[in-house]
Write a protein that holds these residues in place. Structure first.
Motif, PDB file in Angstrom:
ATOM      1  N   ASN A  31       0.847  -1.194   0.000  1.00  0.00           N
ATOM      2  CA  ASN A  31       0.000   0.000   0.000  1.00  0.00           C
ATOM      3  C   ASN A  31       0.886   1.249   0.000  1.00  0.00           C
ATOM      4  OD1 ASN A  31      -1.983   1.937   0.311  1.00  0.00           O
ATOM      5  ND2 ASN A  31      -3.083   0.827   1.911  1.00  0.00           N
ATOM      6  N   PRO A  32       1.409   1.633  -1.153  1.00  0.00           N
ATOM      7  CA  PRO A  32       2.320   2.784  -1.207  1.00  0.00           C
ATOM      8  C   PRO A  32       1.710   4.079  -0.672  1.00  0.00           C
ATOM      9  CG  PRO A  32       2.391   1.542  -3.261  1.00  0.00           C
ATOM     10  CD  PRO A  32       1.250   0.990  -2.464  1.00  0.00           C
ATOM     11  N   LYS A  33       0.386   4.237  -0.811  1.00  0.00           N
ATOM     12  CA  LYS A  33      -0.247   5.450  -0.307  1.00  0.00           C
ATOM     13  C   LYS A  33      -0.117   5.554   1.212  1.00  0.00           C
ATOM     14  CE  LYS A  33      -3.668   5.870  -4.016  1.00  0.00           C
ATOM     15  NZ  LYS A  33      -5.111   5.905  -4.346  1.00  0.00           N
ATOM     16  N   LEU A  34      -0.165   4.402   1.895  1.00  0.00           N
ATOM     17  CA  LEU A  34      -0.058   4.392   3.349  1.00  0.00           C
ATOM     18  C   LEU A  34       1.340   4.790   3.803  1.00  0.00           C
ATOM     19  CD1 LEU A  34      -1.526   3.708   6.012  1.00  0.00           C
ATOM     20  CD2 LEU A  34      -0.766   1.347   5.727  1.00  0.00           C
ATOM     21  N   LEU A  35       2.316   4.564   2.943  1.00  0.00           N
ATOM     22  CA  LEU A  35       3.698   4.860   3.314  1.00  0.00           C
ATOM     23  C   LEU A  35       3.905   6.343   3.591  1.00  0.00           C
ATOM     24  CD1 LEU A  35       6.443   3.443   3.634  1.00  0.00           C
ATOM     25  CD2 LEU A  35       6.948   4.088   1.280  1.00  0.00           C
ATOM     26  N   GLY A  36       3.126   7.201   2.939  1.00  0.00           N
ATOM     27  CA  GLY A  36       3.257   8.631   3.173  1.00  0.00           C
ATOM     28  C   GLY A  36       2.987   9.032   4.607  1.00  0.00           C
ATOM     29  N   ARG A  37       2.176   8.232   5.330  1.00  0.00           N
ATOM     30  CA  ARG A  37       1.870   8.521   6.723  1.00  0.00           C
ATOM     31  C   ARG A  37       2.728   7.717   7.682  1.00  0.00           C
ATOM     32  NH1 ARG A  37      -2.465   9.045   3.531  1.00  0.00           N
ATOM     33  NH2 ARG A  37      -3.989  10.681   3.967  1.00  0.00           N
ATOM     34  N   LEU A  38       3.565   6.821   7.134  1.00  0.00           N
ATOM     35  CA  LEU A  38       4.357   5.942   7.988  1.00  0.00           C
ATOM     36  C   LEU A  38       5.856   6.213   7.941  1.00  0.00           C
ATOM     37  CD1 LEU A  38       2.719   2.403   7.598  1.00  0.00           C
ATOM     38  CD2 LEU A  38       3.023   3.684   9.704  1.00  0.00           C
ATOM     39  N   TRP A  39       6.310   6.812   6.847  1.00  0.00           N
ATOM     40  CA  TRP A  39       7.764   6.888   6.668  1.00  0.00           C
ATOM     41  C   TRP A  39       8.436   7.689   7.779  1.00  0.00           C
ATOM     42  CZ3 TRP A  39      10.635  11.284   6.284  1.00  0.00           C
ATOM     43  CH2 TRP A  39       9.959  12.472   6.007  1.00  0.00           C
ATOM     44  N   LEU A  40       7.777   8.736   8.268  1.00  0.00           N
ATOM     45  CA  LEU A  40       8.413   9.559   9.294  1.00  0.00           C
ATOM     46  C   LEU A  40       8.602   8.795  10.613  1.00  0.00           C
ATOM     47  CD1 LEU A  40       9.612  12.246  10.118  1.00  0.00           C
ATOM     48  CD2 LEU A  40       7.313  13.066  10.676  1.00  0.00           C
ATOM     49  N   PRO A  41       7.534   8.179  11.195  1.00  0.00           N
ATOM     50  CA  PRO A  41       7.758   7.422  12.428  1.00  0.00           C
ATOM     51  C   PRO A  41       8.661   6.213  12.233  1.00  0.00           C
ATOM     52  CG  PRO A  41       5.499   7.164  11.658  1.00  0.00           C
ATOM     53  CD  PRO A  41       6.104   8.263  10.863  1.00  0.00           C
ATOM     54  N   LEU A  42       8.548   5.545  11.071  1.00  0.00           N
ATOM     55  CA  LEU A  42       9.426   4.398  10.816  1.00  0.00           C
ATOM     56  C   LEU A  42      10.883   4.835  10.752  1.00  0.00           C
ATOM     57  CD1 LEU A  42       7.379   2.392   8.151  1.00  0.00           C
ATOM     58  CD2 LEU A  42       7.881   1.690  10.498  1.00  0.00           C
ATOM     59  N   CYS A  43      11.130   5.893  10.019  1.00  0.00           N
ATOM     60  CA  CYS A  43      12.503   6.398   9.913  1.00  0.00           C
ATOM     61  C   CYS A  43      12.997   6.932  11.251  1.00  0.00           C
ATOM     62  CB  CYS A  43      12.582   7.481   8.847  1.00  0.00           C
ATOM     63  SG  CYS A  43      12.365   6.862   7.160  1.00  0.00           S
ATOM     64  N   ALA A  44      12.081   7.518  12.049  1.00  0.00           N
ATOM     65  CA  ALA A  44      12.471   7.994  13.381  1.00  0.00           C
ATOM     66  C   ALA A  44      12.894   6.823  14.254  1.00  0.00           C
ATOM     67  CB  ALA A  44      11.310   8.748  14.024  1.00  0.00           C
ATOM     68  N   GLY A  45      12.128   5.722  14.201  1.00  0.00           N
ATOM     69  CA  GLY A  45      12.501   4.536  14.965  1.00  0.00           C
ATOM     70  C   GLY A  45      13.813   3.939  14.503  1.00  0.00           C
ATOM     71  N   MET A  46      13.999   3.894  13.172  1.00  0.00           N
ATOM     72  CA  MET A  46      15.261   3.362  12.649  1.00  0.00           C
ATOM     73  C   MET A  46      16.436   4.255  13.023  1.00  0.00           C
ATOM     74  SD  MET A  46      14.535   1.698   8.887  1.00  0.00           S
ATOM     75  CE  MET A  46      13.737   3.151   8.197  1.00  0.00           C
ATOM     76  N   ALA A  47      16.240   5.564  12.940  1.00  0.00           N
ATOM     77  CA  ALA A  47      17.326   6.489  13.282  1.00  0.00           C
ATOM     78  C   ALA A  47      17.712   6.360  14.745  1.00  0.00           C
ATOM     79  CB  ALA A  47      16.896   7.926  12.974  1.00  0.00           C
ATOM     80  N   ALA A  48      16.708   6.254  15.625  1.00  0.00           N
ATOM     81  CA  ALA A  48      17.004   6.083  17.047  1.00  0.00           C
ATOM     82  C   ALA A  48      17.732   4.769  17.291  1.00  0.00           C
ATOM     83  CB  ALA A  48      15.709   6.136  17.856  1.00  0.00           C
TER      84      ALA A  48
END
Length: 413
Positions: free
Chosen positions: A256-273
């Motif tokens: 669901n690529p459309k859903l990724l627009g609302r997920l990439w920030l928290p996912l990337c925040a978790g990965m960065a942490a």
């Protein structure tokens, strides 16, 4: 077809032949090594395949290509008997790849050439890997083939029953089972191929692809036996947890690529942490070799796949019911509760749910996935707390707090 198109197709065939020929040429270097064909021969074979395909196209017959294949096979058989069977097979594939180029299947031909080059180049590694496989591995492989190639095609691709059961589609449910099982199985094969001796960080990464929960439980138990390796264990655990967020990112992108627009920030925040804290642990880690590498059993079991199918179906039904009964609050609750059991199943169901139930807002589905990831990470933190050594707890729990805080802040801010 104009001359420019013909030039492109024949040039592509030439490039495919050169690619395979370069590998054969390099493999023939060294004392006692002599192969029947090199870069020039394979380039000519590919061009012969393209020319034969063109002649057959003009004549409306497959005979020219058949004759070229037969001549190539006879030539290699007469010249070198039963030796270099791999080169003989590669020569036939090269002719066919050249024919594919003329048929305007250039990407496929390049892919075939790349696969052939890979198989020829990694001969020793592939043989070594094959010798490592056990009967249990082969049996698990057979079961995976049955689940993916035998059962999946015969399942109906439609939904059944009234609400909330109208979200159940047997084909798509089993397709998700194959997807997750395939990811875990591929990661296991990769781990068997390279071995954990390549480094504990790689072990954590690959263990996270297979099962970050299983890796956490294994390292937590071992930390009680050898407290001196607590930093190494903590580093591998945090790497595995970070990989989980990356895995979620990939699955959502595919489904669901459309859903990724609302997920990439928290996912990337978790990965960065996770990456930041893993880097801290890496700098702290003592350079002591891990003498007892973790042994992962083959992750694919038919019983596990059936349990996943049942759990995934239950998540779809519960999510549909709670959403219809309680609105978006029900979706968030089910995401957190069921995330304790299996974050992948929640990710798959939530990625699919907005497409099946139009009332489910994308933001709600994204928050439910983040809650599932947080719940699953909470479970793994509990495993470390109750099963790991005190030293491991002191090292891992700050990373847990950092990752959860980053995810929640980015998801709900």
């Amino acid at each position: 077809m104009n001359d420019l198109h013909l030039l492109f197709r024949f040039t592509s065939a030439l490039a495919v032949g050169i690619l395979i020929g370069l590998q054969r040429e390099s493999a023939s270097e060294g004392p006692g090594k002599k192969l029947p064909a090199g870069i020039r021969t394979f380039a000519l074979l590919a061009l012969a395949g393209a020319a034969a395909a063109m002649v057959g196209d003009l004549a409306g017959s497959a005979l020219p290509l058949t004759v070229v294949l037969a001549i190539a096979g006879i030539f290699f058989s007469i010249s070198h008997g039963h030796e270099n069977m791999t080169t003989k097979v590669a020569s036939v594939i090269t002719v066919l790849a050249g024919a594919l180029c003329y048929m305007n299947r250039v990407p496929l031909a390049v892919g075939v050439a790349a696969a052939v080059t890979f198989l020829l180049s990694f001969k020793l590694e592939l043989h070594r890997f094959a010798r490592r496989l056990t009967r249990a591995d082969m049996y698990a492989t057979l079961k995976f083939v049955v689940v993916s190639a035998v059962i999946l095609p015969v399942l109906p691709d439609r939904s059944f029953g009234p609400e909330p059961f109208n979200v159940l589609n047997p084909f798509k449910i089993w397709l998700f089972v194959v997807l997750i099982s395939g990811i875990s199985y591929a990661a296991y094969i990769l781990m068997q191929a390279v071995g954990p001796e390549k480094g504990i960080g790689l072990t954590g990464f690959l263990g996270g692809m297979v099962s970050s929960t299983a890796l956490t439980a294994s390292f937590a138990d071992r930390s009680r036996e050898n407290r001196k390796l607590s930093k190494s264990f903590a580093f591998a655990i945090l790497v595995a947890w970070t990989v989980m967020f990356f895995r979620i990112l990939v699955v959502v992108l595919v489904l669901n690529p459309k859903l990724l627009g609302r997920l990439w920030l928290p996912l990337c925040a978790g990965m960065a942490a996770g990456l930041a804290y893993s880097a801290v642990l890496y700098l702290m880690e003592r350079r002591e070799p891990n003498k007892k590498p973790v042994v992962f059993t083959n992750p694919f079991e038919l019983k596990s796949a059936l349990k996943f199918a049942a759990l995934f179906s239950a998540i779809l039904v519960v999510s549909s019911y709670t959403q219809n009964r309680f609105g978006n609050t029900g979706v968030l609750f089910s995401g957190f509760a069921l995330g304790l059991a299996d974050v992948d199943a929640v990710v798959l169901s939530m990625a699919r749910l907005p497409l099946k139930i139009q009332a489910v807002h994308m933001t709600t589905a994204a928050q439910a996935i983040m809650l599932a990831a947080a719940a699953n990470t909470l479970l793994k933190a509990g495993i470390v707390t109750f099963s790991g050594s005190s030293a491991l707890r002191r090292l891992v729990l700050p990373g847990f707090v950092l990752m959860i805080a980053a995810v929640l802040i980015a998801a709900f801010a």
